[in-house]
Enzyme design. Structure first.
Site, PDB file in Angstrom:
ATOM      1  N   HIS A 254       0.832  -1.211   0.000  1.00  0.00           N
ATOM      2  CA  HIS A 254       0.000   0.000   0.000  1.00  0.00           C
ATOM      3  C   HIS A 254       0.866   1.261   0.000  1.00  0.00           C
ATOM      4  CE1 HIS A 254      -3.655   2.351   1.213  1.00  0.00           C
ATOM      5  NE2 HIS A 254      -2.734   3.132   1.761  1.00  0.00           N
ATOM      6  N   GLU A 255       1.827   1.316   0.915  1.00  0.00           N
ATOM      7  CA  GLU A 255       2.665   2.515   1.006  1.00  0.00           C
ATOM      8  C   GLU A 255       3.583   2.650  -0.210  1.00  0.00           C
ATOM      9  OE1 GLU A 255       1.823   4.677   3.001  1.00  0.00           O
ATOM     10  OE2 GLU A 255       0.579   3.427   4.318  1.00  0.00           O
ATOM     11  N   HIS A 258       1.846   4.699  -2.788  1.00  0.00           N
ATOM     12  CA  HIS A 258       2.034   6.138  -2.571  1.00  0.00           C
ATOM     13  C   HIS A 258       3.431   6.578  -3.009  1.00  0.00           C
ATOM     14  CE1 HIS A 258      -1.678   7.013  -0.488  1.00  0.00           C
ATOM     15  NE2 HIS A 258      -1.459   6.086   0.433  1.00  0.00           N
ATOM     16  N   GLU A 284      -4.383   7.916  -3.202  1.00  0.00           N
ATOM     17  CA  GLU A 284      -4.947   6.677  -2.666  1.00  0.00           C
ATOM     18  C   GLU A 284      -5.309   5.704  -3.784  1.00  0.00           C
ATOM     19  OE1 GLU A 284      -5.576   4.475   0.784  1.00  0.00           O
ATOM     20  OE2 GLU A 284      -4.687   6.457   0.506  1.00  0.00           O
TER      21      GLU A 284
END
Length: 489
Positions: A254-255, A258, A284
């Site tokens: 997930h990170e 980003h 996101e």
């Protein structure tokens, strides 16, 4: 030098100072000694005072009046600088500095209250933050909607009423899908102990697999995973749990979504207004498509199953199909960041509605825990057991990030649209994912979304990438197809 050139030279210095301030925040979450919190609060306030003064300097207004947009890039830079200037001059320097100081100190108060499951210990600090954010929102709104003014810090151009309409369209089909899935037999949860050092080793390998450039970044541990920085210094954090390696792996993926966005922006935009992600909703969309549509897909789970067997040996799951079912297991739970895809957005909608009430004054901080618990039980069908599983689980409100939560669901909506377009663009995608090859998917996202940075407005970025206007329909279709197949609906 032209007025535009002078403005951009000044802007680069301001952006560089903002990156330094961001590094202070990163350090606070990862490396800072616990006893340094009070001093760090003063440091953050001092940095914000300097940045506020630069952003509202009278020379900026003069340069903006005289600068000419010679091309689309210059026009976009001026649009962003004008927006920041107009915002900055509405917020008193005193208020800006006080928010920076208090939210820095509040992180420690929140963390300790969370560890003690004691909302009352955090409530006075949160009440002060809310009062300051109401004041800031009122200054920015200039007679308009206060919550919308705060929301625009994270998703320029969005309004709460528009998002509420979109979210209202999501809710019935999400609830119906959840009820259908939870009525079916569930796969057993992962069971066993997974060495945390090996988790971090595999986590770093996953980061590289998804295109994270470790020469311009690093992976550390934090209570609440996050991504920080831009350009040539983009850092991520994850967390480990000996009983749940998926928390580590999917927090990392997930990170990385980003971070890859920030690393993928055209280098020519570095330290300019275009050199950062254009909005948190678009940001996101990258983290969620990396984590879910790609990272939790059937073919990629097959590849990850092999990697986990290599790292941990036999861990009680006998096949790729069983592993895929466990990764995508729909289950009751309190924690937003650990929620499955079916229920995740219901967690966000709870927060969106509550924080709108807080900012409007319809709900006061003293009543927040009770309101949270009541709403949670109504939405999910079971009671909150402790504050760290409820109102204290997220770091956002301690940082004054009111208006941030709805961008999570907006990002999911955007990710659904992007995945629909991605499958059309790369018919062989599943075969690539089965080999652990993310280069096709991440390359397409870099070319269609990430490289633009702040060149376009948020919604336009998604529409240009997909070739159609964003809506909630692709996300809902994806979820119903995926979990319908998994659970035989």
């Amino acid at each position: 030098m032209s007025a535009y050139d002078e403005l951009m030279a000044y802007q680069r210095e301001t952006a560089a100072l903002a990156e330094v301030a961001g590094r202070l925040s990163w350090d606070q979450e990862t490396m800072m000694p616990r006893g340094a919190a009070d001093q760090r609060g003063e440091e953050m306030a001092a940095m914000e005072t300097v940045l506020h003064a630069r952003r509202t300097d009278a020379r900026v207004a003069d340069w903006l009046d005289r600068a000419e947009a010679r091309n689309a890039v210059a026009a976009a830079n001026l649009r962003h600088i004008r927006r920041d200037y107009d915002r900055g001059v509405k917020v008193p320097a005193r208020l800006s500095a006080e928010l920076a100081r208090l939210t820095s100190l509040a992180h420690r108060v929140w963390a300790e209250a969370r560890a003690d499951d004691n909302f009352a210990a955090f409530a006075p600090t949160l009440k002060t933050i809310v009062a300051l954010k109401r004041e800031e929102g009122a200054a920015l709104a200039d007679g308009g909607d206060v919550y919308d003014a705060l929301l625009n810090d994270y998703e320029p151009g969005a309004t709460a009423s528009e998002l509420a309409t979109m979210f209202g369209a999501l809710r019935p089909r999400l609830v119906a899908l959840r009820e259908a899935v939870l009525g079916k037999p569930q796969p057993k949860a992962l069971n066993g102990h997974f060495d945390e050092q090996k988790q971090m080793q595999l986590s770093r390998m996953l980061a590289k697999t998804f295109g994270y450039d470790m020469s311009r970044g690093r992976v550390d541990k934090a209570v609440h995973p996050f991504s920080s920085g831009s350009g040539d210094d983009v850092r991520i954090t994850t967390r480990t749990n000996g009983l749940d390696p998926f928390n580590c792996f999917y927090s990392t993926i997930h990170e990385v979504g980003h971070a890859a966005y920030e690393q993928g922006i055209d280098p020519a935009y570095r330290l300019t207004p275009l050199g950062r992600g254009v909005s948190m909703g678009v940001h996101e969309s990258q983290s969620r498509i990396y984590e879910n549509q790609l990272g939790r897909s059937r073919p990629f789970c097959g590849w990850l199953f092999g990697q986990m067997k290599d790292a941990f040996g036999d861990f009680g799951i006998g096949s790729e199909h069983a592993f895929y079912a466990v990764v995508n297991r729909v289950h009751d739970g309190y924690i937003r960041t650990e929620a499955d895809e079916v229920q995740y957005n219901l967690h966000v909608l709870l927060r969106f509605d509550l924080e709108r009430q807080i900012i409007s004054g319809a709900l006061e901080v003293e009543d927040l825990e009770e309101a949270w618990n009541t709403r949670f039980e109504a939405d999910f069908g079971f009671a909150v057991d402790k504050a760290s599983d409820g109102v204290l689980q997220d770091v956002h409100w301690s940082g004054g990030l009111f208006g941030y939560f709805p961008t999570y669901t907006l990002g999911n909506v955007y990710a659904g649209c992007l995945m629909k377009a991605l499958r059309t663009a790369i018919p062989e995608l599943d075969a690539q994912l089965a080999e652990g090859d993310l280069s096709g998917a991440t390359g397409w996202l870099k070319a269609r979304v990430q490289r633009h940075g702040g060149l376009y407005e948020p919604r336009a970025v998604i529409e240009k990438a997909c070739g159609f206007a964003p809506s909630e329909a692709p996300l809902l279709d994806y979820l119903e197809a995926k979990f319908g197949a998994l659970y035989g609906l």
